[in-house]
Every structure is written in C-alpha cells, then in structure tokens.
Design an enzyme around this catalytic site. Structure first.
Site, short mmCIF file in Angstrom:
data_model
loop_
_atom_site.label_atom_id
_atom_site.label_comp_id
_atom_site.label_asym_id
_atom_site.label_seq_id
_atom_site.Cartn_x
_atom_site.Cartn_y
_atom_site.Cartn_z
N HIS A 71 -0.27 4.58 -0.38
CA HIS A 71 -0.93 5.63 0.41
C HIS A 71 -0.29 7.00 0.22
CE1 HIS A 71 -4.19 3.64 2.41
NE2 HIS A 71 -3.42 2.71 2.93
N ASP B 93 -4.79 0.84 -2.75
CA ASP B 93 -4.56 1.88 -1.76
C ASP B 93 -3.36 2.73 -2.18
OD1 ASP B 93 -6.75 1.06 -0.38
OD2 ASP B 93 -5.72 0.62 1.50
N ASP C 173 0.84 -1.20 0.00
CA ASP C 173 0.00 0.00 0.00
C ASP C 173 0.88 1.26 0.00
OD1 ASP C 173 -1.42 -2.30 0.85
OD2 ASP C 173 -2.96 -1.04 1.76
N HIS D 251 -3.40 -4.10 2.48
CA HIS D 251 -4.56 -3.73 3.30
C HIS D 251 -4.33 -3.79 4.80
CE1 HIS D 251 -8.72 -2.95 4.23
NE2 HIS D 251 -8.92 -4.13 4.78
N ASN E 87 -9.50 -0.58 -1.03
CA ASN E 87 -10.70 -0.03 -0.41
C ASN E 87 -10.68 1.50 -0.38
OD1 ASN E 87 -8.62 -0.55 1.71
ND2 ASN E 87 -10.12 0.44 3.04
N HIS E 88 -9.50 2.12 -0.39
CA HIS E 88 -9.46 3.58 -0.40
C HIS E 88 -9.85 4.15 -1.77
CE1 HIS E 88 -7.86 4.78 3.61
NE2 HIS E 88 -7.64 3.47 3.64
#
Length: 250
Positions: free
Chosen positions: A24, A51, A22, A194, A77-78
C-alpha cells in the site's frame, strides 16, 4: 505475449524466497524491512500478495519495484480498481475519494499509462516450489469448496473465481470467528493478504500476512510483514510508524 493469470516458479537454488504483505505505497518501509531481513537482490526473490498501491504516499513508486528483476507481484483488488476505474466514473470517484486512490490525481498522464501497462500484466496467483513445499500466493481468498488444483484451473476461465480471489474475506472471517479453518487441499501452504490483521494469522496451511502497513491510524495495525518461505519458514516485521512516513489512508 498473451496474459496468463497463473505463474509457477521453480525452486530457488541460490538464495532465499520471501512473501511481503500488502505494501500500500509503503515502499521505503519495504526497503528497511528487506535490509532487516538481509535480503540479497542477486540471489533472493521477493513475491508480493498485491495491493502495492493506495493509502501510502509512495504509490507512484510501484513501477520502480515491478521493474526489479527480483520482485514479483500478483494483482490485488486495489490494482483492479485502478484498471477498472478508467472506464467507470463512479468507481473512479469512489476509489480516489474513499479507497486510497487520491494519489492518482497528481500523477501525469504519461506516468499513468506506464503504471497501467505494468499493473495490467499482474497474474492472479503464483505457485512457488520451496524448501517447505509448494506455496501458493493469492491476494484475498479461494473458494472453500475448491482444492488448489481446482482453483488454478477454474480461475483461468471463470471471472467469478477471479473476483473471489481479489475480494473475498470469507475464509478470514471464519478463522477469526472460529479460531480454526480447513486446510486447502493439493498445496502445502497458501499465503493471502487483503484482510488486515494485527498479527500474522495462520490456520492449517493458510497464512494471512496483511498487517496494515499503511493503516497507522489504527492502534493494532501499522506493520509491514515479510514471510520467508524458502529454505525455511520465518517472519520479519517492521512497525511503519517508526519511519514517520506520510500516508493518505482516505
């Protein structure tokens, strides 16, 4: 071209393949890590577990990377929250206030449209042929009762299966609790993100590689992980704190 939630990649005959955890919004950290791993854009491929956005300050760079011919990502999911919040005011408030999406409030409407158009096309799962066998890539998890083949078939028509792939932490929690887990049948390796973990968590043929790149306030996290999957299996990591990059973890 119609949306397809699953994509298969043939073996890379010229270079190496990697999977990144991820991101981010930590794209500068990714650039440093790729340099550390001697990544060659002309021949190598980089797959992402989703993500790509939120928490890190560089989330608006997401379309830059999605446009690179060597970069491939599934949905996390983001990304799903970004898409779903367009029609859900309560989700929008939750996402932008508490789940790392504050950056979205400073993005122009034109840039928002560009990002949405790129993100909405992201598949739910990849399968990559490699020198270590067939490697599946999914953001969060697949149901414990399913083989890889069953998951790929079910995911394409069952919204609940897609939600599981984006959000579940059941397998991760079981492995953390018991120290072991059942292998996923019908595939050689599966890579998940995740669920933040201080170190890459492996059990059987499952690899969890989200090591909390943008969670620098948590002592055991703050690392970006790159897992080489072709032609051999190896791990590269970068402590994101060393770059002194701002983040927006709220």
């Amino acid at each position: 071209m119609p949306y397809t939630p699953f994509k298969f990649f043939a073996k890379n005959q010229q270079g190496k393949d990697f999977v990144v955890g991820d991101i981010h919004g930590s794209f500068t950290a990714l650039e440093h890590l790729l340099k550390q791993a001697a990544f060659q854009p002309a021949t190598d491929r980089l797959f992402a577990v989703g993500d790509l956005i939120d928490r890190g300050a560089e989330s608006p760079r997401v379309t830059e990377f999605l446009n690179y011919p060597w970069f491939y990502s599934i949905m996390g999911n983001h990304e799903r929250m970004l898409l779903d919040s367009a029609d859900d005011p309560n989700l929008y408030k939750s996402w932008t206030s508490y789940n790392g999406g504050a950056w979205w409030n400073s993005v122009s409407e034109q840039q928002r449209d560009t990002i949405r158009q790129a993100v909405v096309e992201l598949p739910i799962a990849f399968e990559v042929a490699t020198g270590i066998g067939r490697v599946g890539i999914v953001h969060a998890d697949i149901p414990n009762t399913m083989s890889w083949t069953q998951f790929v078939q079910e995911m394409q028509s069952n919204p609940e299966c897609t939600e599981y792939a984006l959000w579940s932490r059941n397998r991760f929690r079981r492995i953390r609790t018991l120290g072991c887990g059942s292998p996923i049948q019908g595939i050689d390796h599966v890579v998940f993100g995740h669920s933040p973990t201080p170190q890459v968590l492996q059990a059987g043929n499952v690899h969890f590689i989200d090591t909390g790149a943008a969670l620098q306030e948590e002592a055991e996290l703050g690392t970006l992980t790159l897992l080489q999957i072709h032609p051999k299996l190896s791990t590269h990591q970068l402590n994101t704190r060393t770059l002194n990059l701002p983040n927006t973890a709220e």
